[in-house]
Design a protein around this motif. Structure first.
Motif, mmCIF file in Angstrom:
data_model
loop_
_atom_site.group_PDB
_atom_site.id
_atom_site.type_symbol
_atom_site.label_atom_id
_atom_site.label_comp_id
_atom_site.label_asym_id
_atom_site.label_seq_id
_atom_site.Cartn_x
_atom_site.Cartn_y
_atom_site.Cartn_z
ATOM 1 N N LEU A 4 0.780 -1.249 0.120
ATOM 2 C CA LEU A 4 0.100 -0.143 -0.017
ATOM 3 C C LEU A 4 0.840 1.357 0.166
ATOM 4 N N ALA A 5 1.864 1.173 0.822
ATOM 5 C CA ALA A 5 2.749 2.265 0.812
ATOM 6 C C ALA A 5 3.454 2.456 -0.409
ATOM 7 N N LEU A 6 3.988 1.609 -1.108
ATOM 8 C CA LEU A 6 4.672 1.587 -2.269
ATOM 9 C C LEU A 6 3.912 2.269 -3.302
ATOM 10 N N PHE A 7 2.534 1.811 -3.496
ATOM 11 C CA PHE A 7 1.676 2.353 -4.554
ATOM 12 C C PHE A 7 1.000 3.938 -4.201
ATOM 13 N N ILE A 8 1.034 4.207 -3.034
ATOM 14 C CA ILE A 8 0.887 5.478 -2.551
ATOM 15 C C ILE A 8 1.902 6.256 -3.086
ATOM 16 N N VAL A 9 3.107 5.970 -2.981
ATOM 17 C CA VAL A 9 4.219 6.764 -3.367
ATOM 18 C C VAL A 9 4.034 6.909 -4.889
ATOM 19 N N LEU A 10 3.802 5.960 -5.596
ATOM 20 C CA LEU A 10 3.564 5.862 -7.027
ATOM 21 C C LEU A 10 2.418 7.039 -7.512
ATOM 22 N N PHE A 11 1.514 6.844 -6.743
ATOM 23 C CA PHE A 11 0.375 7.523 -6.867
ATOM 24 C C PHE A 11 0.686 9.240 -6.995
ATOM 25 N N ALA A 12 1.634 9.342 -5.570
ATOM 26 C CA ALA A 12 2.008 10.838 -5.419
ATOM 27 C C ALA A 12 3.093 11.231 -6.430
ATOM 28 N N TRP A 13 3.842 10.374 -6.884
ATOM 29 C CA TRP A 13 4.834 10.904 -7.902
ATOM 30 C C TRP A 13 3.861 11.026 -9.208
ATOM 31 N N GLY A 14 3.036 10.220 -9.734
ATOM 32 C CA GLY A 14 2.262 10.519 -10.806
ATOM 33 C C GLY A 14 1.547 11.836 -10.912
ATOM 34 N N ALA A 15 1.022 12.001 -9.430
ATOM 35 C CA ALA A 15 0.244 13.431 -9.193
ATOM 36 C C ALA A 15 0.923 14.539 -9.470
#
Length: 322
Positions: free
Chosen positions: A82-93
């Protein structure tokens, strides 16, 4: 012979498509990180499936009951992904928001899409059809709209794709990082000749671009043409500084906060100016009567873009007295 063939194959092989802009570099890095993360997760799941399928196969002598809970393990396989995919989301945003924060020194290019061509105009008035010339290493801001159907401005090498919608302006910016010619497509089906709506983006050295931009250009700049239309349409009769008509001042309008009659406030942008010209009763400025007539049918999309360029030219330097 075989060595030359192998060298050519290795030179032509790319894990990702050609990258020719800062946007492309950021997008490729994010895509690669996401690909690696998803690959690691998928590999881990496959290994776990194979391991448990073999270990707990039918007939194997293993304990199958009294399963104990391991809270740490459960939290680990839930919270770490979950933390890794949240990082990816923040990066993309972050990359998405950055794409629409235009640098102040970006070169404006006005784009109108129509069935089935791209019409582009530079700040000095130079026009292009199905071609866009830009300088290397200089931010370029595209302000785009459609004259008829929905189109989509797509340059694969730049990793850029933006829909152009009739009745509104959309935009984005990029900085080219590689010299050459790159294909421009319409990525939204727009009619029978959609497949023929092709173009190219030509990236030039800054010196060559300056010479190209100034060559054969005897027409007024976009802001000058906008000022001429501003007077021809009678706008100056109400909005000029010395006018006796009670109308809002337009100097430095774009980017300014506007307070409306219904209590709302908004920041004036290109869509606000377009609506004010074609739908003047939509957002009436506080303290003014809705007496402005609509200019729908009297101005083209190119006229509106020229008027926007003129209004941008009236902005005063920071700190200058109004």
């Amino acid at each position: 012979m075989n060595g030359d063939t192998d060298a050519r194959l290795s030179a032509n092989f790319r894990l990702l498509a050609e990258s020719a802009s800062t946007v492309a570099q950021d997008a490729d890095l994010l895509f690669t990180a996401m690909l690696i993360l998803c690959g690691v997760v998928a590999l881990g799941v496959c290994i776990a499936v194979v391991f448990f399928a073999v270990r707990y196969r039918q007939g194997a002598r293993v304990a199958r009951g009294n399963v104990e809970r391991h809270l740490g393990l459960e939290l680990g396989w839930t919270l770490v992904p979950l933390a890794l995919f949240i990082v990816l989301f923040a990066w993309g945003a972050h990359g998405f928001v950055r794409l629409y924060r235009v640098p102040p020194d970006a070169l404006p290019v006005y784009v109108v899409a129509k069935q089935w061509m791209w019409k582009l105009q530079h700040r000095n008035g130079k026009r292009e059809i199905n071609e866009l010339h830009v300088p290397l290493g200089q931010p370029v801001h595209l302000l785009m709209t459609s004259q008829d159907a929905i189109h989509s401005f797509y340059v694969p090498a730049f990793r850029l794709k933006q829909d152009l919608v009739p009745g509104r302006y959309t935009g984005l910016w990029f900085t080219a990082t590689q010299l050459g010619e790159f294909r421009l497509f319409c990525a939204e089906y727009c009619g029978t000749e959609h497949s023929q709506m092709l173009g190219r983006v030509v990236v030039m050295n800054p010196g060559e671009y300056a010479r190209w931009l100034g060559s054969g250009n005897e027409q007024p700049s976009l802001a000058q043409y906008g000022f001429a239309r501003f007077r021809q349409l009678g706008c100056s009769g109400c909005h000029a500084a010395g006018s006796t008509v009670h109308a809002p001042a337009l100097e430095g309008l774009i980017g300014r906060t506007v307070h409306l009659q219904d209590g709302r406030s908004l920041v004036a942008d290109e869509n606000y100016v377009r609506d004010a010209i074609l739908l003047p009763k939509k957002d009436v400025v506080a303290g003014f009567e809705p007496v402005m007539p609509s200019f729908a049918g009297q101005v083209s999309e190119e006229d509106i873009q020229a008027l926007i360029a003129y209004l941008r030219s009236t902005a005063q330097p920071a700190g200058a007295p109004r």
